[in-house]
Design a protein around this motif. Sequence first.
Motif, PDB file in Angstrom:
ATOM      1  N   ALA A  60       0.840  -1.206   0.000  1.00  0.00           N
ATOM      2  CA  ALA A  60       0.000   0.000   0.000  1.00  0.00           C
ATOM      3  C   ALA A  60       0.876   1.258   0.000  1.00  0.00           C
ATOM      4  CB  ALA A  60      -0.941   0.002   1.199  1.00  0.00           C
ATOM      5  N   MET A  61       1.916   1.262   0.838  1.00  0.00           N
ATOM      6  CA  MET A  61       2.800   2.437   0.874  1.00  0.00           C
ATOM      7  C   MET A  61       3.584   2.574  -0.433  1.00  0.00           C
ATOM      8  SD  MET A  61       4.120   2.771   4.813  1.00  0.00           S
ATOM      9  CE  MET A  61       4.582   1.061   5.058  1.00  0.00           C
ATOM     10  N   HIS A  62       3.987   1.455  -1.021  1.00  0.00           N
ATOM     11  CA  HIS A  62       4.666   1.477  -2.320  1.00  0.00           C
ATOM     12  C   HIS A  62       3.769   2.161  -3.355  1.00  0.00           C
ATOM     13  CE1 HIS A  62       6.910  -0.253  -5.815  1.00  0.00           C
ATOM     14  NE2 HIS A  62       5.702  -0.288  -6.333  1.00  0.00           N
ATOM     15  N   ASP A  63       2.518   1.714  -3.425  1.00  0.00           N
ATOM     16  CA  ASP A  63       1.588   2.285  -4.399  1.00  0.00           C
ATOM     17  C   ASP A  63       1.351   3.773  -4.146  1.00  0.00           C
ATOM     18  OD1 ASP A  63       1.384  -0.219  -5.598  1.00  0.00           O
ATOM     19  OD2 ASP A  63      -0.555  -0.690  -4.666  1.00  0.00           O
ATOM     20  N   GLN A  64       1.215   4.141  -2.880  1.00  0.00           N
ATOM     21  CA  GLN A  64       1.027   5.557  -2.550  1.00  0.00           C
ATOM     22  C   GLN A  64       2.235   6.371  -2.988  1.00  0.00           C
ATOM     23  OE1 GLN A  64       0.450   5.226   1.669  1.00  0.00           O
ATOM     24  NE2 GLN A  64      -1.542   4.245   1.430  1.00  0.00           N
ATOM     25  N   ALA A  65       3.428   5.920  -2.612  1.00  0.00           N
ATOM     26  CA  ALA A  65       4.643   6.678  -2.898  1.00  0.00           C
ATOM     27  C   ALA A  65       4.892   6.812  -4.394  1.00  0.00           C
ATOM     28  CB  ALA A  65       5.846   6.029  -2.217  1.00  0.00           C
ATOM     29  N   PHE A  66       4.762   5.698  -5.109  1.00  0.00           N
ATOM     30  CA  PHE A  66       5.049   5.773  -6.539  1.00  0.00           C
ATOM     31  C   PHE A  66       3.895   6.371  -7.329  1.00  0.00           C
ATOM     32  CE2 PHE A  66       8.448   2.863  -5.270  1.00  0.00           C
ATOM     33  CZ  PHE A  66       9.513   3.576  -5.822  1.00  0.00           C
ATOM     34  N   GLY A  67       2.819   6.716  -6.648  1.00  0.00           N
ATOM     35  CA  GLY A  67       1.758   7.503  -7.262  1.00  0.00           C
ATOM     36  C   GLY A  67       2.176   8.947  -7.458  1.00  0.00           C
ATOM     37  N   PHE A  68       3.121   9.415  -6.654  1.00  0.00           N
ATOM     38  CA  PHE A  68       3.579  10.807  -6.785  1.00  0.00           C
ATOM     39  C   PHE A  68       5.090  10.928  -6.997  1.00  0.00           C
ATOM     40  CE2 PHE A  68       3.306  10.026  -2.155  1.00  0.00           C
ATOM     41  CZ  PHE A  68       4.615  10.271  -1.786  1.00  0.00           C
ATOM     42  N   TYR A  69       5.868   9.932  -6.626  1.00  0.00           N
ATOM     43  CA  TYR A  69       7.320  10.066  -6.709  1.00  0.00           C
ATOM     44  C   TYR A  69       7.815   9.781  -8.122  1.00  0.00           C
ATOM     45  CZ  TYR A  69      12.193  10.109  -5.391  1.00  0.00           C
ATOM     46  OH  TYR A  69      13.510  10.436  -5.309  1.00  0.00           O
ATOM     47  N   ASP A  70       8.674  10.649  -8.626  1.00  0.00           N
ATOM     48  CA  ASP A  70       9.238  10.511  -9.966  1.00  0.00           C
ATOM     49  C   ASP A  70      10.693  10.061  -9.852  1.00  0.00           C
ATOM     50  OD1 ASP A  70      10.109  10.703 -12.573  1.00  0.00           O
ATOM     51  OD2 ASP A  70       9.615  12.833 -12.803  1.00  0.00           O
ATOM     52  N   CYS A  71      10.940   8.808 -10.190  1.00  0.00           N
ATOM     53  CA  CYS A  71      12.283   8.247 -10.096  1.00  0.00           C
ATOM     54  C   CYS A  71      13.298   8.989 -10.970  1.00  0.00           C
ATOM     55  CB  CYS A  71      12.281   6.768 -10.477  1.00  0.00           C
ATOM     56  SG  CYS A  71      11.413   5.730  -9.285  1.00  0.00           S
ATOM     57  N   LEU A  72      12.828   9.652 -12.009  1.00  0.00           N
ATOM     58  CA  LEU A  72      13.745  10.392 -12.881  1.00  0.00           C
ATOM     59  C   LEU A  72      14.397  11.578 -12.162  1.00  0.00           C
ATOM     60  CD1 LEU A  72      11.716  10.417 -16.213  1.00  0.00           C
ATOM     61  CD2 LEU A  72      13.784   9.096 -15.692  1.00  0.00           C
ATOM     62  N   LEU A  73      13.816  12.009 -11.060  1.00  0.00           N
ATOM     63  CA  LEU A  73      14.408  13.099 -10.288  1.00  0.00           C
ATOM     64  C   LEU A  73      15.548  12.605  -9.400  1.00  0.00           C
ATOM     65  CD1 LEU A  73      11.151  14.973  -9.242  1.00  0.00           C
ATOM     66  CD2 LEU A  73      12.714  15.495 -11.140  1.00  0.00           C
ATOM     67  N   CYS A  74      15.703  11.308  -9.298  1.00  0.00           N
ATOM     68  CA  CYS A  74      16.672  10.714  -8.386  1.00  0.00           C
ATOM     69  C   CYS A  74      17.699   9.859  -9.125  1.00  0.00           C
ATOM     70  CB  CYS A  74      15.920   9.874  -7.349  1.00  0.00           C
ATOM     71  SG  CYS A  74      16.979   8.991  -6.183  1.00  0.00           S
ATOM     72  N   ALA A  75      17.293   8.671  -9.510  1.00  0.00           N
ATOM     73  CA  ALA A  75      18.131   7.689 -10.212  1.00  0.00           C
ATOM     74  C   ALA A  75      19.362   7.264  -9.406  1.00  0.00           C
ATOM     75  CB  ALA A  75      18.527   8.201 -11.592  1.00  0.00           C
ATOM     76  N   ASN A  76      19.286   7.377  -8.074  1.00  0.00           N
ATOM     77  CA  ASN A  76      20.406   6.905  -7.245  1.00  0.00           C
ATOM     78  C   ASN A  76      20.723   5.445  -7.523  1.00  0.00           C
ATOM     79  OD1 ASN A  76      20.905   9.290  -5.907  1.00  0.00           O
ATOM     80  ND2 ASN A  76      19.807   8.720  -4.051  1.00  0.00           N
ATOM     81  N   CYS A  77      19.695   4.642  -7.746  1.00  0.00           N
ATOM     82  CA  CYS A  77      19.921   3.215  -8.000  1.00  0.00           C
ATOM     83  C   CYS A  77      20.767   3.024  -9.252  1.00  0.00           C
ATOM     84  CB  CYS A  77      18.598   2.466  -8.094  1.00  0.00           C
ATOM     85  SG  CYS A  77      17.406   3.145  -9.266  1.00  0.00           S
ATOM     86  N   CYS A  78      20.472   3.755 -10.294  1.00  0.00           N
ATOM     87  CA  CYS A  78      21.207   3.630 -11.554  1.00  0.00           C
ATOM     88  C   CYS A  78      22.618   4.206 -11.448  1.00  0.00           C
ATOM     89  CB  CYS A  78      20.473   4.356 -12.663  1.00  0.00           C
ATOM     90  SG  CYS A  78      18.769   3.823 -12.906  1.00  0.00           S
TER      91      CYS A  78
END
Length: 181
Positions: A60-78
């Motif tokens: 549920a928290m995953h779905d909530q967070a990725f409903g607004f969070y844009d991974c392109l602003l971060c890309a720490n994993c990459c």
Amino acid sequence: RLTMKSSSSADLTDLKIVEADVPRPDQLKVLFRDNKSLLLKATKKLAKINPRALDSAVHAMHDQAFGFYDCLLCANCCRSISPAIRYSDVDDMAKKLRIKPSEVVEKYLKTDSDGDFVFHSAPCPFIDGDNYCGIYSHRPKACREYPHTDRSRFYQLLKLSLKNAEICPVVYAILIKLSAV
């Protein structure tokens, strides 16, 4: 209602992630360092709760967070870690790049101490300056599944999630929320 026995009466089903909970990528290293012992304690406690209830709350928290969070602003994993790359991933990357799988291995991969293929170095050779992935439609399975907060049996990923909390702002936010239970 399933709750975890602790000094707090927070209920897993009551946990929510909002934008203010997810730190900016440039804040993450300091926040993780300052809260590492809290997060470590939390992961040990989480291993003792009902796996289905934990999955439900984390998903549920995953779905909530990725409903607004844009991974392109971060890309720490990459930019900071290399996924384990399977043979089928090599084949997929080769198709996208229109080269032979052996060329993918030769140009981009090495074998790590566990015997897995990984990229020669970080950042990922396929990430561009705007954090877009040049092989996105054919990226490795580990990249597609990262940060693993939507996988079943999350209790099996607690150690990995603790590591990922230092890299991914969403994982950090989820573990901080879970530390309250």
